[in-house]
Design a protein around this motif. Structure first.
Motif: not given
Length: 78
Positions: A59-63
């Motif tokens: 989630v963090a990388v995608t955000l």
């Protein structure tokens, strides 16, 4: 790389970041390589609840990627 250590993620904050991008759960989960159920379970985690660190990392990388190159659907500029 994510600006926040995966062990200190704030699922509700990440949920709000996703909403700011105008991304629906299905599309975001697809981009993150996770299921919608995994995304929902993560985003609904309460502050005192454990969550899957691998999901948090995705989630963090995608955000971070989406905020660096916002989609046309982004409704709020940070």
């Amino acid at each position: 790389m994510s600006s926040v250590d995966d062990a200190r993620r704030e699922p509700k904050g990440d949920h709000n970041r996703r909403l700011s991008l105008g991304m629906d759960p299905d599309r975001f989960a697809d981009l993150a390589g996770i299921s919608v159920e995994e995304l929902r379970r993560y985003e609904l985690s309460s502050p005192d609840q454990d969550y899957d660190r691998a999901i948090a990392a995705r989630v963090a990388v995608t955000l971070d990627q989406l905020e660096g190159n916002p989609p046309p659907s982004q409704s709020v500029r940070n």
